[in-house]
Design an enzyme around this catalytic site. Structure first.
Site, PDB file in Angstrom:
ATOM      1  N   HIS A 156       0.878  -0.952   0.430  1.00  0.00           N
ATOM      2  CA  HIS A 156       0.275  -0.183   0.192  1.00  0.00           C
ATOM      3  C   HIS A 156       0.979   1.144  -0.038  1.00  0.00           C
ATOM      4  O   HIS A 156       0.652   1.995  -0.402  1.00  0.00           O
ATOM      5  CB  HIS A 156      -1.160   0.049   1.205  1.00  0.00           C
ATOM      6  CG  HIS A 156      -2.064  -0.667   1.228  1.00  0.00           C
ATOM      7  ND1 HIS A 156      -2.654  -1.544   0.346  1.00  0.00           N
ATOM      8  CD2 HIS A 156      -2.278  -1.876   2.349  1.00  0.00           C
ATOM      9  CE1 HIS A 156      -3.567  -2.712   0.918  1.00  0.00           C
ATOM     10  NE2 HIS A 156      -2.761  -2.900   1.719  1.00  0.00           N
ATOM     11  N   ASP A 195      -3.113 -11.041  -1.575  1.00  0.00           N
ATOM     12  CA  ASP A 195      -3.084  -9.992  -0.511  1.00  0.00           C
ATOM     13  C   ASP A 195      -4.624 -10.200  -0.933  1.00  0.00           C
ATOM     14  O   ASP A 195      -5.484  -9.174  -1.780  1.00  0.00           O
ATOM     15  CB  ASP A 195      -2.298  -9.265  -0.160  1.00  0.00           C
ATOM     16  CG  ASP A 195      -2.577  -8.171   1.112  1.00  0.00           C
ATOM     17  OD1 ASP A 195      -2.074  -8.565   2.015  1.00  0.00           O
ATOM     18  OD2 ASP A 195      -3.943  -7.700   1.546  1.00  0.00           O
ATOM     19  N   HIS A 235      -5.958  -7.339  -0.022  1.00  0.00           N
ATOM     20  CA  HIS A 235      -6.396  -5.955  -0.462  1.00  0.00           C
ATOM     21  C   HIS A 235      -5.718  -5.958  -1.671  1.00  0.00           C
ATOM     22  O   HIS A 235      -4.243  -6.461  -1.846  1.00  0.00           O
ATOM     23  CB  HIS A 235      -6.111  -4.993   0.625  1.00  0.00           C
ATOM     24  CG  HIS A 235      -5.803  -5.128   1.869  1.00  0.00           C
ATOM     25  ND1 HIS A 235      -5.864  -6.081   3.454  1.00  0.00           N
ATOM     26  CD2 HIS A 235      -7.027  -4.854   2.401  1.00  0.00           C
ATOM     27  CE1 HIS A 235      -6.005  -5.582   3.970  1.00  0.00           C
ATOM     28  NE2 HIS A 235      -7.563  -5.607   3.992  1.00  0.00           N
ATOM     29  N   ASP A 274      -4.717 -12.290   4.000  1.00  0.00           N
ATOM     30  CA  ASP A 274      -6.168 -11.954   4.896  1.00  0.00           C
ATOM     31  C   ASP A 274      -6.340 -12.371   4.198  1.00  0.00           C
ATOM     32  O   ASP A 274      -8.181 -11.903   5.011  1.00  0.00           O
ATOM     33  CB  ASP A 274      -5.887 -10.506   5.121  1.00  0.00           C
ATOM     34  CG  ASP A 274      -4.523 -10.051   3.877  1.00  0.00           C
ATOM     35  OD1 ASP A 274      -4.318 -10.578   2.669  1.00  0.00           O
ATOM     36  OD2 ASP A 274      -4.352  -8.506   4.216  1.00  0.00           O
TER      37      ASP A 274
HETATM   38 ZN   LIG Z   1      -3.618  -7.008   2.975  1.00  0.00          ZN
END
Ligand SMILES: [Zn+2]
Length: 344
Positions: free
Chosen positions: A125, A162, A164, A249
């Site tokens: 990120h 991931d 996200h 996750d």
């Molecule tokens: Zn994540």
């Protein structure tokens, strides 16, 4: 088969009690790799903090000056609503990026066949000019640029599983046709990016591939996405190196997200990526740790990466399938749409 394993005891110094991205995460990974005997079977490498010169390939000078300032602080600084940095955070972040780069070095120099970077803080990120979403430096993006600049690799494929969207990685290569970025993620969800029709710009058009799943998808949808999108994309791009943003996750037990992957499903994706690497780039693949906030899912997930990299059949899945009988939604129309957008 030689597999390099990079980690550093100082990764636990980046810590905020009660925060999901805490030091216990890396300790869980160490424990799983030690107790399974896997750590001893890999070639262990201790990273150095990465030189700023390599970090500046994806981050602005002003941002790095701000991070360097943190090293003189005595308290935790909050860089955004989610992201903390304690004293020495920049040094630890440079050790984290140095871990990803260290594995790339070992694999591209031929010292190892493949590798695992068990590092933190995570990176996908982090934006060119600011920290975001628990991430300080874009570890995998830095490693991709490093591979190109130092080892003269032209085409790097980054796969991000991931839960996200890897918005930082995407931003760093959005107009670049030499780094293919392909991400599966929960959508809509944090950080809000990763729409199906965001596919890169100018000469990078078509080199960003987003696979946004609504919550509730699991093993079958991910396996279908890998078969119908990741494989043909790799065949078209012909990567010379594959880097994986390995976040756990999307596991059904994760406290932050609501996907339904199992450890067995994750292990399948891991093995598919290794098969893709064997097919197109002589097996050169590096897994870089990102998120994952259930420690059992994270520890076993990384353990399963190590088994797969070593060429072993073993899969550790003590958590099993999700509870409840809710059927997994069908992903086919979404995958058809992605294949159409990208001409696959
Ligand atoms: Zn994540």
């Amino acid at each position: 088969m030689t597999t390099v394993y990079v980690t550093h005891s100082r990764y636990r110094e980046h810590h905020l009690p009660g925060h999901p991205e805490h030091a216990g995460r890396i300790q869980a990974v160490w424990q799983h790799l030690e107790e399974s005997g896997l750590a001893a079977r890999m070639q262990r490498l201790e990273p150095e903090p990465l030189d700023e010169e390599h970090i500046r390939a994806v981050h602005t000078r002003d941002y790095l000056t701000a991070l360097a300032w943190l090293d003189d602080q005595t308290h935790i600084t909050h860089l955004d609503a989610d992201t903390y940095a304690g004293p020495k955070a920049y040094e630890i972040a440079r050790l984290s990026a140095g871990g990803a780069v260290g594995v790339v070095d070992a694999v591209l120099s031929g010292e190892a066949d493949n590798g695992l970077a068990a590092i933190r803080p995570p990176g996908h990120h982090a934006m060119p000019s600011h920290a975001m979403g628990f991430c300080l430096l874009g570890n995998i993006a830095i490693a991709a640029r490093y591979a190109q600049r130092v080892h003269q690799i032209e085409r790097v494929m980054i796969v991000d599983f991931d839960v996200h969207h890897g918005n930082g990685t995407e931003a760093m290569f959005y107009d670049d046709d030499s780094v293919l970025f392909i991400s599966t993620h929960q959508y809509p969800f944090y950080p809000g990016t990763g729409r199906i029709d965001d596919k890169g710009q100018s000469k990078g058009k078509g080199y960003t591939i987003n696979i946004p799943f609504p919550g509730g998808h699991g093993d079958a949808s991910y396996a279908a996405a890998f078969e119908q999108v990741v494989w043909p994309t790799a065949a078209r791009f012909e990567p010379q190196l594959i880097l994986v943003s390995a976040g756990f996750d999307a596991h059904w037990t994760d406290p932050l997200a609501s996907m339904r992957l199992t450890l067995t499903g994750y292990a399948h994706l891991t093995r598919e990526l290794i098969r893709i690497a064997h097919q197109f780039c002589g097996g050169k693949i590096v897994f870089v740790m990102e998120g994952g906030y259930n420690l059992e899912a994270l520890g076993n997930g990384v353990q399963n990466i190590a088994y797969a990299l070593l060429g072993e059949e073993t899969i550790s899945d003590p958590l099993g399938p999700p509870r409840g009988s809710r059927a997994e939604p069908d992903a086919q129309s979404l995958l058809d749409q992605i294949r159409q957008i990208h001409g696959l």
